[in-house]
Design a protein around this motif. Structure first.
Motif, mmCIF file in Angstrom:
data_model
loop_
_atom_site.group_PDB
_atom_site.id
_atom_site.type_symbol
_atom_site.label_atom_id
_atom_site.label_comp_id
_atom_site.label_asym_id
_atom_site.label_seq_id
_atom_site.Cartn_x
_atom_site.Cartn_y
_atom_site.Cartn_z
ATOM 1 N N ARG A 175 0.832 -1.205 0.000
ATOM 2 C CA ARG A 175 0.000 0.000 0.000
ATOM 3 C C ARG A 175 0.870 1.260 0.000
ATOM 4 O O ARG A 175 0.593 2.213 -0.737
ATOM 5 C CB ARG A 175 -0.921 0.005 1.211
ATOM 6 N N ASP A 176 1.922 1.270 0.825
ATOM 7 C CA ASP A 176 2.825 2.426 0.858
ATOM 8 C C ASP A 176 3.453 2.674 -0.504
ATOM 9 O O ASP A 176 3.584 3.823 -0.950
ATOM 10 C CB ASP A 176 3.936 2.208 1.897
ATOM 11 N N ALA A 189 -0.433 8.232 -5.566
ATOM 12 C CA ALA A 189 -1.734 8.851 -5.266
ATOM 13 C C ALA A 189 -2.020 8.674 -3.778
ATOM 14 O O ALA A 189 -2.630 7.683 -3.374
ATOM 15 C CB ALA A 189 -2.833 8.209 -6.107
ATOM 16 N N PRO A 190 -1.570 9.613 -2.957
ATOM 17 C CA PRO A 190 -1.728 9.464 -1.499
ATOM 18 C C PRO A 190 -3.174 9.259 -1.060
ATOM 19 O O PRO A 190 -3.433 8.608 -0.049
ATOM 20 C CB PRO A 190 -1.163 10.779 -0.957
ATOM 21 N N GLY A 191 -4.130 9.789 -1.808
ATOM 22 C CA GLY A 191 -5.528 9.675 -1.397
ATOM 23 C C GLY A 191 -6.253 8.486 -1.982
ATOM 24 O O GLY A 191 -7.472 8.355 -1.785
ATOM 25 N N ASP A 196 -8.231 1.586 -1.126
ATOM 26 C CA ASP A 196 -7.762 0.224 -1.354
ATOM 27 C C ASP A 196 -8.345 -0.340 -2.643
ATOM 28 O O ASP A 196 -7.656 -1.055 -3.391
ATOM 29 C CB ASP A 196 -8.145 -0.667 -0.175
ATOM 30 N N GLU A 197 -9.595 -0.017 -2.926
ATOM 31 C CA GLU A 197 -10.227 -0.511 -4.153
ATOM 32 C C GLU A 197 -9.517 0.048 -5.385
ATOM 33 O O GLU A 197 -9.299 -0.680 -6.379
ATOM 34 C CB GLU A 197 -11.705 -0.116 -4.178
ATOM 35 N N GLN A 198 -9.150 1.322 -5.342
ATOM 36 C CA GLN A 198 -8.443 1.923 -6.476
ATOM 37 C C GLN A 198 -7.068 1.293 -6.657
ATOM 38 O O GLN A 198 -6.613 1.082 -7.791
ATOM 39 C CB GLN A 198 -8.314 3.432 -6.270
ATOM 40 N N MET A 199 -6.392 0.984 -5.547
ATOM 41 C CA MET A 199 -5.074 0.353 -5.633
ATOM 42 C C MET A 199 -5.185 -1.041 -6.226
ATOM 43 O O MET A 199 -4.389 -1.433 -7.088
ATOM 44 C CB MET A 199 -4.430 0.292 -4.251
ATOM 45 N N ARG A 200 -6.177 -1.810 -5.776
ATOM 46 C CA ARG A 200 -6.352 -3.157 -6.328
ATOM 47 C C ARG A 200 -6.718 -3.087 -7.808
ATOM 48 O O ARG A 200 -6.260 -3.919 -8.612
ATOM 49 C CB ARG A 200 -7.431 -3.891 -5.536
ATOM 50 N N ALA A 201 -7.530 -2.108 -8.177
ATOM 51 C CA ALA A 201 -7.898 -1.957 -9.590
ATOM 52 C C ALA A 201 -6.689 -1.603 -10.430
ATOM 53 O O ALA A 201 -6.542 -2.089 -11.563
ATOM 54 C CB ALA A 201 -8.980 -0.873 -9.721
ATOM 55 N N LEU A 227 -2.359 4.902 -11.149
ATOM 56 C CA LEU A 227 -2.893 5.727 -10.064
ATOM 57 C C LEU A 227 -2.550 7.200 -10.253
ATOM 58 O O LEU A 227 -3.334 8.082 -9.906
ATOM 59 C CB LEU A 227 -2.358 5.233 -8.716
ATOM 60 N N ALA A 228 -1.350 7.478 -10.788
ATOM 61 C CA ALA A 228 -0.948 8.874 -10.992
ATOM 62 C C ALA A 228 -1.829 9.565 -12.030
ATOM 63 O O ALA A 228 -2.035 10.779 -11.968
ATOM 64 C CB ALA A 228 0.520 8.940 -11.422
#
Length: 580
Positions: A431-432, A438-440, A443-448, A491-492
């Motif tokens: 996660r880090d 994208a600090p904000g 979890d769903e966006q990271m997995r996507a 994410l960026a």
């Protein structure tokens, strides 16, 4: 290789003064405690001298006991005050080190990427580790010692003058030789330690390059060559360390010899003055004790002078990072679009010959452009110009009508992202590592984002996004690490994406799947892809062929294959000839 700059003496003095006066109350308290402890310490020799005088005059045991008790009280007070002075001093030192490290990290992160690349990893790594540690030791240990020792010496020699001015003059007999050798040492020490630091950085560079390229070294049988280069760097470091050792081998023997001179002189002169009734016997004894007591702080002061010189040299190197001009703040107005244009761009590295020769290129918003060509054709250099990392020395690279390098750095990075085949997994959780982009992000966006680049392995991690990765955690293979870098890119969410062999570490099947997944995610964005795998060129809207720093062909895949030029030759050699 261009080393990062080194701060000059005035800059170091200003920075050191600012560091010491940042917490004025704490510094005042520490100085007051040290002075009080030193005053308590100088009371004991005076009381010993008083005992000698009273015994000489026929004093009773009770008066001697009272004076001895006062000596004990002074010693206890000195210990208590000294303990708290060191306690507050070390706390102040640790806070100062923390601020210094934070400032150094901020200055390092603000360095232009081109400056970091030219300086090399060894120089920056040495400054961030060895030099920062040296400065920390100086602030935490050396500065308190210098303050304490200097305060004690001033008070001790002042006390001898109070006993009698003539005794005070005699007490100074050892100082000329100490001052002369110290002046000789200080003039030569800082340049010598700066050379030692530079030699250490060069050695770190060589070791890092050899370690990172170990497989290449082995495959090309370059072990002997790398050993020779490493031996040469070790030899240079040995020479610089030998030079600093030579300075110490002169400095310390002269100083040690000078310690005995004032004690012997005070006893000889004191006996002469006492025989003529000019001073009391107790004053002579007290003066001798003061000078004997002065040896310890003087010795500590001079012993720590070497570390102080190391600290000053390291501080110069640490501050030098802040002397690099930051990236220009750029234009206040935003570009009026996402159209990338290159006109007559020429570029050369470090004043050498041009590697790009009059490049003209238009990249339309939302277009997928592939850059292909042989190694050394200038593809990566053009990518750097498009991303605003470097500026052409002639011609222009613009986005929305504004020069790319004139954009505010944060705005430029928000609009244009360059992803190379180099990648890094930071120490911390998965996660880090994703939150850097994208600090904000949820979890769903990271997995996507991970799913978008085909990082199926992330779903099998034992603790999911909380799994520790990097050094000390789960080691990600090169292919997984590259997919993680691409997930950061998703994410960026930049509008223009430049992929410089971004899937090079992936096997062909995984690379193809990742590129297709990215293609779906990045629909509507401008994508400029540099790759040796020509499937990327096949899927692009247009293909630009670079040869010798020039664009020799530009068109769609089908058009370029049809005209039978350089691209067609590349395609047929890679994919096989078209069927008859």
């Amino acid at each position: 290789m261009n080393r990062l700059p080194v701060a000059d003496r005035p800059t170091v003095r200003r920075a050191a003064w600012a560091l010491m006066t940042y917490e004025k109350r704490a510094v005042a308290l520490i100085l007051a405690l040290h002075i009080a402890a030193a005053l308590a310490a100088i009371a004991a020799p005076a009381l010993v001298g008083q005992i000698v005088n009273e015994v000489n005059a026929g004093a009773t045991a009770d008066s001697v006991d009272r004076l001895a008790l006062l000596i004990g009280v002074c010693v206890v007070i000195q210990v208590i005050l000294g303990r708290y002075a060191q306690y507050f001093g070390h706390r102040f030192g640790e806070r100062s080190i923390a601020r210094l490290r934070e400032e150094f990290v901020s200055r390092t992160l603000a360095l232009p990427i081109s400056v970091v690349e030219r300086a090399g990893t060894g120089d920056l790594a040495t400054r961030s580790s060895v030099d920062v540690a040296n400065v920390g030791n100086t602030v935490r240990d050396v500065v308190p010692v210098v303050i304490i020792a200097s305060t004690q010496l001033i008070l001790l020699f002042g006390a001898v003058f109070v006993l009698h001015p003539l005794l005070g003059l005699v007490a100074l007999t050892g100082l000329p030789s100490i001052m002369l050798v110290s002046r000789w040492y200080l003039r030569r020490a800082t340049p010598a330690y700066l050379l030692e630091g530079a030699a250490s950085a060069e050695l770190t560079d060589e070791l890092t390059a050899t370690a990172e390229g170990a497989r290449t070294v082995e495959a090309l049988r370059l072990s002997g060559h790398r050993v020779e280069r490493g031996t040469d760097r070790i030899g240079r470091q040995w020479q610089t360390r030998r030079a600093t050792l030579a300075l110490r081998s002169v400095f310390f023997p002269v100083v040690e010899t000078s310690y005995a001179v004032p004690v012997a002189a005070i006893l000889l002169a004191g006996g002469f003055f006492y025989s003529r009734g000019m001073v009391t016997l107790g004053a002579v004894v007290a003066a001798a004790l003061y000078l004997q007591q002065a040896i310890e702080p003087l010795d500590r002061l001079l012993q720590w002078m070497e570390q102080a010189q190391r600290g000053i040299a390291s501080f110069s190197r640490v501050l030098g990072v802040g002397l690099v001009p930051p990236e220009p703040r750029g234009a206040e107005s935003a570009p009026s679009g996402q159209h990338l244009t290159v006109r007559g761009a020429r570029f050369a590295y470090g004043g050498g010959p041009d590697v790009l020769h009059g490049i003209d290129l238009d990249v339309r918003p939302g277009e997928r452009l592939a850059l292909v060509g042989p190694s050394g054709a200038g593809k990566s250099t053009l990518a750097r110009l498009l991303a605003g990392i470097d500026a052409p020395h002639a011609g222009s690279v613009r986005i929305g009508g504004l020069p790319v390098t004139d954009l505010e750095p944060a705005e430029r990075r928000r609009r244009i992202a360059l992803v190379t085949q180099e990648h890094h997994v930071f120490i911390g959780s998965l996660r880090d590592n994703l939150a850097f982009a994208a600090p904000g992000a949820s979890d769903e966006q990271m997995r996507a984002a991970l799913a978008a680049v085909g990082a199926d392995w992330a779903a099998d991690l034992p603790e999911g996004l909380d799994t520790e990765v990097g050094d000390g955690g789960r080691q990600l293979p090169a292919a997984d690490a590259q997919q993680l870098a691409l997930a950061r890119l998703v994410l960026a969410d930049p509008h223009t994406l430049i992929l410089d062999e971004a899937t090079a570490a992936l096997d062909p099947t995984t690379a193809r799947r990742t590129e297709r997944a990215l293609g779906a995610v990045l629909a509507g964005r401008t994508v400029i892809a540099i790759a040796h795998r020509l499937n990327t060129a096949h899927d692009a809207d247009r293909v630009a062929v670079l040869e010798g720093g020039r664009i020799t062909e530009l068109g769609s895949h089908d058009e370029l294959v049809r005209i039978g030029g350089a691209y067609a030759a590349l395609w047929h050699s890679w994919h096989g000839p078209a069927p008859a």
